[in-house]
Design a protein around this motif. Sequence first.
Motif, PDB file in Angstrom:
ATOM      1  N   ILE A 145       1.187  -1.426  -0.013  1.00 48.26           N
ATOM      2  CA  ILE A 145      -0.189  -0.071   0.053  1.00 48.26           C
ATOM      3  C   ILE A 145       0.371   1.343   0.507  1.00 48.26           C
ATOM      4  CG2 ILE A 145      -1.997   1.400   1.118  1.00 48.26           C
ATOM      5  CD1 ILE A 145      -2.823  -1.452   0.340  1.00 48.26           C
ATOM      6  N   ARG A 146       0.798   2.399  -1.058  1.00 48.74           N
ATOM      7  CA  ARG A 146       1.583   3.748  -0.855  1.00 48.74           C
ATOM      8  C   ARG A 146       0.285   4.884  -0.987  1.00 48.74           C
ATOM      9  NH1 ARG A 146       4.945   0.044  -0.280  1.00 48.74           N
ATOM     10  NH2 ARG A 146       5.718  -1.323  -2.213  1.00 48.74           N
ATOM     11  N   ALA A 147       1.601   5.532   0.060  1.00 43.51           N
ATOM     12  CA  ALA A 147       1.149   6.864   0.134  1.00 43.51           C
ATOM     13  C   ALA A 147      -0.158   7.517  -1.550  1.00 43.51           C
ATOM     14  CB  ALA A 147       2.276   7.930   0.005  1.00 43.51           C
ATOM     15  N   LYS A 148      -1.138   8.304  -1.058  1.00 41.89           N
ATOM     16  CA  LYS A 148      -1.762   8.673  -2.839  1.00 41.89           C
ATOM     17  C   LYS A 148      -2.608   7.183  -2.705  1.00 41.89           C
ATOM     18  CE  LYS A 148       0.457  13.213  -2.579  1.00 41.89           C
ATOM     19  NZ  LYS A 148      -0.326  13.897  -2.675  1.00 41.89           N
ATOM     20  N   ASP A 149      -2.486   6.049  -2.735  1.00 43.53           N
ATOM     21  CA  ASP A 149      -3.328   5.361  -3.631  1.00 43.53           C
ATOM     22  C   ASP A 149      -4.566   5.770  -2.824  1.00 43.53           C
ATOM     23  OD1 ASP A 149      -1.208   3.618  -4.431  1.00 43.53           O
ATOM     24  OD2 ASP A 149      -1.714   2.100  -2.428  1.00 43.53           O
ATOM     25  N   ILE A 150      -5.823   5.330  -4.147  1.00 43.26           N
ATOM     26  CA  ILE A 150      -7.049   5.700  -3.360  1.00 43.26           C
ATOM     27  C   ILE A 150      -7.506   4.074  -3.596  1.00 43.26           C
ATOM     28  CG2 ILE A 150      -8.828   6.656  -4.845  1.00 43.26           C
ATOM     29  CD1 ILE A 150      -7.338   8.627  -4.195  1.00 43.26           C
ATOM     30  N   ILE A 151      -8.620   3.773  -2.152  1.00 43.42           N
ATOM     31  CA  ILE A 151      -9.212   3.029  -1.866  1.00 43.42           C
ATOM     32  C   ILE A 151     -10.484   3.231  -2.386  1.00 43.42           C
ATOM     33  CG2 ILE A 151     -10.207   1.220   0.061  1.00 43.42           C
ATOM     34  CD1 ILE A 151      -7.895   2.334   1.631  1.00 43.42           C
ATOM     35  N   LEU A 152     -10.767   1.841  -3.886  1.00 45.05           N
ATOM     36  CA  LEU A 152     -12.297   2.501  -4.431  1.00 45.05           C
ATOM     37  C   LEU A 152     -13.146   1.832  -3.558  1.00 45.05           C
ATOM     38  CD1 LEU A 152     -10.542   1.594  -8.076  1.00 45.05           C
ATOM     39  CD2 LEU A 152     -11.310   3.581  -6.911  1.00 45.05           C
ATOM     40  N   SER A 153     -13.480   0.852  -3.822  1.00 38.02           N
ATOM     41  CA  SER A 153     -14.161  -0.556  -2.896  1.00 38.02           C
ATOM     42  C   SER A 153     -13.434  -1.637  -1.998  1.00 38.02           C
ATOM     43  CB  SER A 153     -14.300  -1.426  -3.998  1.00 38.02           C
ATOM     44  OG  SER A 153     -14.309  -1.914  -4.810  1.00 38.02           O
ATOM     45  N   VAL A 154     -14.468  -1.854  -0.749  1.00 31.57           N
ATOM     46  CA  VAL A 154     -14.091  -2.758  -0.387  1.00 31.57           C
ATOM     47  C   VAL A 154     -15.473  -4.457  -0.050  1.00 31.57           C
ATOM     48  CG1 VAL A 154     -14.454  -3.953   2.147  1.00 31.57           C
ATOM     49  CG2 VAL A 154     -13.020  -1.813   1.429  1.00 31.57           C
TER      50      VAL A 154
END
Length: 487
Positions: free
Chosen positions: A142-151
């Motif tokens: 997991i990286r900075a600036k990643d966008i979590i789209l769905s769970v």
Amino acid sequence: MLKKQTVVLLLILAIVGSSALTLFVSKDHSFATSPGAGILASGGSNGLKQEEAKKLGTALDLIEGNYYQDVDRTKLVDGAINGMMQSLEDPYSSYMGKQTAKEFEESIEGSFSGIGAEVSSDNGNVMVVSPIKGSPAEKAGIRAKDIILSVNGQSLQGLELNEAVAKIRGPKGSEAKVSVKRTGTASPIEFVIVRDDVDLETVKAHMEPGKIGVIEITQFSLNTGERFKSELTKLEQQDMKGLVIDVRNNPGGVLSVVIDIADQFVPQGKVIVQVEDKDKKRDKNVSKGKGKSYPVTLLMNKGSASASEILAGALQQSAGAKLMGENSFGKGTVQTSFEKQLGDGSLLKITIAKWLTPNGSWIHKKGIKPDIAVSQPDYFSVAPINKKVSLQYNTNNSDVKNAQIMLDGLGFKPGRKDGFFDQKTTTAVKEFQSSEKLKVTGIIDAKTAESLESALIKAIRDPKRDNQMKSGIEEVRKEIAASASNK
């Protein structure tokens, strides 16, 4: 079939859900440097005007009296407060219900449940501010600036932050299928994450050859200052000649704590940080310390946010330390929480000021540039491989490119890293499969992809591959040698 990460990701998100630990003013700490000049407000004094209270009360009555289903009055009131916070369009100001507020307070104390990362709301998206250094989130990629789209197939886009976090939470041991959008990748990256609890140790220290000390700070919790001072004292008692401070992927924390740490390095009378309120009034925090005679280098990257950036700015501009690594995140605001005023265990976290470096720079959305830029190898930030389709000779896509980067990083030379699966790539895959005692086919199926990622995670954990740390230690070593030659 989604890949189960080889390290357990811990996803209950107290630190994450509140987006709280970027820069927090603790309730018992006033920033003021002179009597009566405190920056920390206690809240408004007037509340709702009569016509405003009437309008809101009327809206509540109309909803309760006319909505076609029964409504939860508490939910309506909380929704109204959330609406006010969202209207500020500030990702670092938020309302927390009783349970979220409790988890937030625990995270400030340095013990929490979560993935070891922080998120904020960014234009309706859940964005990772930073995975904490050494955390399961960082180790899994997991990286900075990643966008979590769905769970688990449920979209998080457009949701209020706490609502989004509630979908990520779950019982210990359960799995969350998380889809992530990353700049530079055409398709979402998918992880299967096992939920669990985590207890965070915020300070780690060791001595490198040549009497060079290394102290890692993963976040600035209430106990971090004491832990840092203790570890620094131990290193100095071992005749330390120079120091590397590592705040990579450190999302921030408590303002008073970072000030106390900086105070040990900044000479007396020099500015550590400035805080400016809404009326443009600035309070300067001035060091009472004596500074250090040995050279200091600070490592940072794009996941180093807020309090980490305060430390970087103070050491660079007031203590003569070198900054190395990558440009920092760029968060230049200060938050505090108000819970007693609400009276039911919930709280408001509100941005109350902005902070500036000793020379008066506001780094918000810009970050701080390192004195010496040092990047990690490309395989440190490579995206996981999609396991749904096998990769083989003559395939040409981004997953092949990622596989080639992994193979090259592990010493199996594919000869190219452009995404075209040629004969040399086939040979590299066969060599890897043979080394891992897999069926030698030259085809990257799900099992080979999982083994590749597993081997890469192990390689990334090897300190010998950490270019930034090696460069930081070498820079301190050079400064020690230069100082000795001048004597």
